[in-house]
Design an enzyme around this catalytic site. Sequence first.
Site, short mmCIF file in Angstrom:
data_model
loop_
_atom_site.label_atom_id
_atom_site.label_comp_id
_atom_site.label_asym_id
_atom_site.label_seq_id
_atom_site.Cartn_x
_atom_site.Cartn_y
_atom_site.Cartn_z
N LYS A 13 0.93 -1.13 0.11
CA LYS A 13 -0.19 -0.08 -0.02
C LYS A 13 0.78 1.17 0.08
O LYS A 13 0.67 2.17 -0.75
CB LYS A 13 -0.96 0.07 1.22
CG LYS A 13 -1.75 -1.17 1.24
CD LYS A 13 -2.80 -0.97 2.38
CE LYS A 13 -2.31 -0.89 3.68
NZ LYS A 13 -1.57 -1.97 4.40
N ARG A 88 -9.62 1.19 9.28
CA ARG A 88 -9.26 -0.17 9.66
C ARG A 88 -10.05 -0.93 10.34
O ARG A 88 -9.97 -2.16 10.61
CB ARG A 88 -7.83 -0.12 10.40
CG ARG A 88 -6.59 -0.43 9.62
CD ARG A 88 -5.62 -0.34 10.44
NE ARG A 88 -4.19 -1.10 10.36
CZ ARG A 88 -3.22 -0.48 9.86
NH1 ARG A 88 -3.24 0.82 9.43
NH2 ARG A 88 -1.99 -1.07 9.84
N ARG A 127 11.73 -5.63 4.52
CA ARG A 127 11.35 -3.92 4.13
C ARG A 127 12.35 -3.33 4.95
O ARG A 127 12.61 -3.38 6.03
CB ARG A 127 9.98 -4.02 4.69
CG ARG A 127 9.73 -2.41 4.76
CD ARG A 127 8.11 -2.15 4.61
NE ARG A 127 7.42 -2.47 5.73
CZ ARG A 127 6.19 -2.29 6.14
NH1 ARG A 127 5.41 -1.93 5.00
NH2 ARG A 127 5.54 -2.30 7.01
N ARG A 160 11.55 -1.34 10.64
CA ARG A 160 10.59 -0.85 11.52
C ARG A 160 10.55 -1.92 12.72
O ARG A 160 10.57 -3.27 12.54
CB ARG A 160 9.07 -0.90 10.74
CG ARG A 160 8.89 0.60 10.54
CD ARG A 160 7.62 0.86 9.84
NE ARG A 160 6.34 -0.03 10.29
CZ ARG A 160 5.39 0.20 9.77
NH1 ARG A 160 5.04 0.48 8.42
NH2 ARG A 160 4.13 -0.53 10.21
N ARG A 171 -0.13 -8.37 13.77
CA ARG A 171 -0.62 -7.45 12.87
C ARG A 171 -1.60 -8.08 11.76
O ARG A 171 -2.58 -7.72 11.39
CB ARG A 171 0.36 -6.88 12.18
CG ARG A 171 1.05 -5.74 13.20
CD ARG A 171 2.48 -5.24 12.73
NE ARG A 171 2.36 -4.40 11.42
CZ ARG A 171 3.40 -4.12 10.60
NH1 ARG A 171 4.45 -4.76 10.60
NH2 ARG A 171 3.23 -3.38 9.69
P1 AMP Z 1 0.99 0.85 9.08
O1 AMP Z 1 2.15 1.58 9.16
O2 AMP Z 1 -0.33 1.24 8.53
O3 AMP Z 1 1.36 -0.76 9.28
O4 AMP Z 1 0.43 1.01 10.88
C1 AMP Z 1 1.36 0.66 11.85
C2 AMP Z 1 0.63 0.58 13.11
O5 AMP Z 1 -0.16 1.84 13.53
C3 AMP Z 1 -0.63 -0.46 13.26
O6 AMP Z 1 -0.09 -1.64 13.64
C4 AMP Z 1 -1.55 0.25 14.27
O7 AMP Z 1 -0.76 -0.13 15.69
C5 AMP Z 1 -1.45 1.59 14.05
N1 AMP Z 1 -2.42 2.03 13.07
C6 AMP Z 1 -2.14 2.53 11.92
N2 AMP Z 1 -3.42 2.94 11.53
C7 AMP Z 1 -4.53 2.55 12.35
C8 AMP Z 1 -5.64 2.59 12.18
N3 AMP Z 1 -6.47 3.23 11.26
N4 AMP Z 1 -6.51 2.30 13.24
C9 AMP Z 1 -5.67 1.76 14.37
N5 AMP Z 1 -4.47 1.75 14.60
C10 AMP Z 1 -3.76 2.05 13.32
#
Ligand code: AMP
Length: 213
Positions: A13, A88, A127, A160, A171
């Site tokens: 994404k 989400r 990554r 990360r 996740r």
């Molecule tokens: P990402 O970078 O999209 O993989 O997000 C990393 C982390 O941020 C996720 O594992 C969640 O802990 C938090 N996070 C990101 N977007 C959301 C969302 N829309 N709702 C809740 N937690 C989020």
Amino acid sequence: MRFIFIGPPGAGKGTVAKILSRRFSIPHISTGDLLRAHIQQKSELGRQAAAFVDQGKLVPDALVIEMVRTRLKEPDASQGYILDGFPRTVEQAEALGKILRDEGMVVEHILNFDASNAKIIERLSGRRICSKCGEIYHVRNIPPKKEGLCDRCGGELIQRKDDSEDTVRRRLEVYRRETAPLIDYYNRMRLLKDLPADLEVAELNPILDQLVK
Ligand code: AMP
């Protein structure tokens, strides 16, 4: 042009968002990036979100919805944006629907990044992210020209913390339980377009051209 990207971590994404953001000159709004910035700045939101992000759990809806509502009001988002990682949950999708209705706006493209578990694990384990500008690399598939350094800004590439194996597993579970129901939610509205996200970027480009023309 407004986009919503749905898909598991590691589905590509962020990479596709960066391509379309440059193509359409619209901001790439990643809730993960916004939360990581809050955590780094030690803001009140960052303090509340840190434990959830570190453990690969979802940050509570109310906090994330408010953060997105504020971000979408910024001037650079007036002509469109790419929402990556939001909504989400169904509650977030409903809140977003209300924000859009209140502003009289529509989302033109909702893309479902359909990726296999094997591909996700391969992508996340390799990554690397630029610690300065957030550009995304992969040790084998998208290597930087100089090892460990970003091609765009020279920043240091890092892994990360939540890309570790255990947290990735958590996740993915969270995605299947909380976020996958959004596929039905948007399908019922006949809004979703599937993207075969196991493909690498070069192979995806012509498909994207078809989907978002
Ligand atoms: P990402 O970078 O999209 O993989 O997000 C990393 C982390 O941020 C996720 O594992 C969640 O802990 C938090 N996070 C990101 N977007 C959301 C969302 N829309 N709702 C809740 N937690 C989020």
